[in-house]
Design an enzyme around this catalytic site. Structure first.
Site, short mmCIF file in Angstrom:
data_model
loop_
_atom_site.label_atom_id
_atom_site.label_comp_id
_atom_site.label_asym_id
_atom_site.label_seq_id
_atom_site.Cartn_x
_atom_site.Cartn_y
_atom_site.Cartn_z
N TYR A 249 -47.24 -20.76 97.49
CA TYR A 249 -46.43 -21.57 96.57
C TYR A 249 -45.79 -22.71 97.36
O TYR A 249 -45.22 -22.46 98.43
CB TYR A 249 -45.33 -20.73 95.92
N GLU B 162 -43.93 -25.65 95.65
CA GLU B 162 -43.32 -26.60 94.69
C GLU B 162 -42.58 -27.69 95.44
O GLU B 162 -41.84 -27.41 96.39
CB GLU B 162 -42.36 -25.86 93.77
N ASP C 227 -58.08 -45.87 84.92
CA ASP C 227 -58.57 -44.50 85.11
C ASP C 227 -59.98 -44.62 85.68
O ASP C 227 -60.92 -44.99 84.98
CB ASP C 227 -58.58 -43.79 83.74
N THR D 108 -60.16 -38.42 88.58
CA THR D 108 -60.53 -37.04 88.88
C THR D 108 -61.06 -37.05 90.31
O THR D 108 -61.41 -38.10 90.85
CB THR D 108 -61.63 -36.51 87.96
N LYS E 142 -65.83 -35.87 90.23
CA LYS E 142 -67.02 -36.58 89.73
C LYS E 142 -67.67 -37.27 90.94
O LYS E 142 -68.13 -36.57 91.83
CB LYS E 142 -66.61 -37.54 88.61
N ARG F 165 -62.33 -29.68 91.42
CA ARG F 165 -61.90 -30.11 90.08
C ARG F 165 -60.39 -30.32 90.12
O ARG F 165 -59.61 -29.38 90.09
CB ARG F 165 -62.25 -29.06 89.02
C1 LIG Z 1 -62.35 -41.39 82.30
C2 LIG Z 1 -61.91 -39.97 82.37
N1 LIG Z 1 -60.61 -39.71 82.56
C3 LIG Z 1 -60.14 -38.45 82.62
C4 LIG Z 1 -60.98 -37.39 82.48
C5 LIG Z 1 -60.39 -36.00 82.44
O1 LIG Z 1 -60.67 -35.22 83.47
P1 LIG Z 1 -60.57 -33.62 83.36
O2 LIG Z 1 -61.75 -33.19 82.59
O3 LIG Z 1 -60.56 -33.24 84.79
O4 LIG Z 1 -59.27 -33.31 82.69
C6 LIG Z 1 -62.35 -37.60 82.30
C7 LIG Z 1 -63.26 -36.46 82.16
O5 LIG Z 1 -64.33 -36.51 81.71
C8 LIG Z 1 -62.82 -38.93 82.23
O6 LIG Z 1 -64.11 -39.19 82.01
#
Ligand SMILES: Cc1ncc(COP(=O)(O)O)c(C=O)c1O
Length: 432
Positions: A53, A55, A198, A224, A227, A233
């Site tokens: 842990y 935090e 994102d 993420t 990918k 993950r």
């Molecule tokens: C552009 C984008 N943002 C966020 C996410 C979310 O990721 P997670 O599935 O890890 O929550 C994804 C997942 O496919 C994504 O394609």
């Protein structure tokens, strides 16, 4: 205490892992959001950091015994800072969606207007889809793509000027072209919105310099790590500026306070203890991302994707935007008299995994959309190159044009099997 190996401690779960390994080895994974984490990443994730842990943040924890977690988390943060040339990184988000949730929690108040790409046009759930928290707790005013399938910046600007959102998102889950982050930043500035990029799908392409970077344009960047980064993950948030020391109790929502606001949104705002075993995996993935092999493989992701796109176009397939700039292809298959679901099933028969997907302005329902989404990250990671991409493009095209012809299915299944044997993944025993 004496421990047994997994195969003896839990044969049922062990069998699931063995079967999944076999599936991954013996098929072509063409779901563009997937990749292969290296055995080193998997080893770090499966480590004893899972017991701990921690935090809080390095040197600011709520539990004792942090000498190693502090060191580990700092390594991950410093690697990400160096790669992206940003001042501040948070590596604690449990995944991409929680990372995005943290951006809302940090920069918006419930009921504020937010703007992202419509899910039906390629955007992600967390960018304002009506069934997601992002549209239930905020007012979502989505933008889409134009007739040519490209993001329509006239539309983005017009909606932004009319609705005055607090936050504008760039990034998507099914968009086959490069993002013009500068154009988004200009629109956000015009209307006084925060701009969040994102980069979940394209992070590896950005690191490798084969896709524009939002650094310098976006106020905050989320991703993420599982990918094209090929890590565990999890999620990550990047921004410029420094978090206050100690974290101010209620910082005002201003650009200067973004690092503090983000850190406070993740912990204690949304999460408890960080997953340090996952952060160990992120650190390893970030080290691997600085190698020539990583860069070359990301180059090949785009090259092979373009070749497959060309093969499909030659055979009359309808590619959204007429092609691709990145790692994925979005294709409307209805002109071949099949649905996205039928295409997915047919390709599964030859051991190629893709996913059915809506296309922009899809007249069909979400469970049976008109298209499929396919991509090349996993192919390039197996070492496949131009020649293999041509073969795979032909296999996909022929299979989709002959979904009921068992001879053709059998022939292409054989070709796929041969490719999998020639370009093995996880060929050693380290992941068994
Ligand atoms: C552009 C984008 N943002 C966020 C996410 C979310 O990721 P997670 O599935 O890890 O929550 C994804 C997942 O496919 C994504 O394609």
């Amino acid at each position: 205490m004496q421990y047994k190996p997994l195969s003896q401690a839990d044969p049922e779960v062990h069998q699931c892992i063995v079967d999944e390994l076999s599936r991954q080895r013996n098929g072509l994974e063409m779901i563009p959001s997937e990749s292969y984490a290296s055995p080193a990443v998997l080893r770090a994730m499966g480590s004893i950091f899972t017991n701990k842990y921690s935090e809080g943040y390095p040197r600011k924890r709520y539990y004792g015994g942090q000498v190693n977690t502090d060191k580990l988390e700092t390594i991950a943060i410093e690697r990400a800072k160096k790669i992206f040339k940003v001042d501040h990184v948070n590596v604690q988000p449990y995944s991409g969606s929680p990372a995005n949730l943290a951006v809302y929690f940090a920069l918006c108040k419930p009921g504020d207007t937010i703007m992202g790409m419509d899910l039906k046009q390629g955007g992600h759930l967390t960018h304002g889809c009506k069934v997601n928290f992002s549209a239930k707790y905020y007012k979502s005013v989505p933008y889409g793509v134009g007739k040519n399938g490209y993001i329509d910046f006239n539309q983005v600007r017009a909606i932004a000027k009319r609705e005055k959102p607090k936050l504008i998102w760039a990034g998507a889950t099914a968009y086959p072209r490069e993002y013009d982050f500068k154009a988004f930043a200009e629109i956000a500035k015009e209307v006084g919105a925060f701009f969040a990029a994102d980069i979940a799908h394209i992070i590896g392409l950005i690191i490798s310099g084969v896709h524009n970077s939002p650094v310098g344009y976006a106020d905050v960047i989320t991703s993420t790590t599982h990918k094209t980064l090929r890590g565990p993950r999890a999620g990550m948030i990047l921004c410029n500026g420094n978090a206050s020391e100690p974290l101010k109790p209620t910082p005002e929502i201003t650009k200067e306070n973004i690092p503090t606001l983000i850190d406070k949104a993740i912990f204690p705002g949304l999460q408890g203890g960080p997953h340090e075993h996952t952060i160990a995996g992120i650190a390893v993935a970030l080290k691997e991302a600085q190698t020539n092999e990583f860069v070359e493989s990301n180059r090949m992701i785009i090259k092979t994707c373009k070749i497959i796109a060309e093969e499909l176009l030659e055979d009359g397939f309808n590619l959204i935007t007429g092609g691709t700039d990145n790692h994925l292809i979005l294709m409307d298959v209805t002109n071949k008299n099949i649905t996205g679901q039928e295409a997915e099933t047919a390709l599964e028969k030859i051991n190629i995994s893709v996913n059915k997907n809506a296309v922009p302005n899809d007249p069909r329902p979400p469970f049976s959309p008109s298209g499929i989404r396919l991509g090349t990250p996993c192919l390039a990671m197996r070492g496949m190159a131009e020649q293999e991409a041509k073969i795979i493009g032909k296999c996909i095209s022929e299979t989709l044009r002959n979904t009921n012809n068992s001879q053709i299915i059998e022939k292409n299944q054989k070709i796929v099997n041969e490719l999998c044997l020639k370009f093995p993944i996880y060929s050693g025993r380290e992941v068994e």
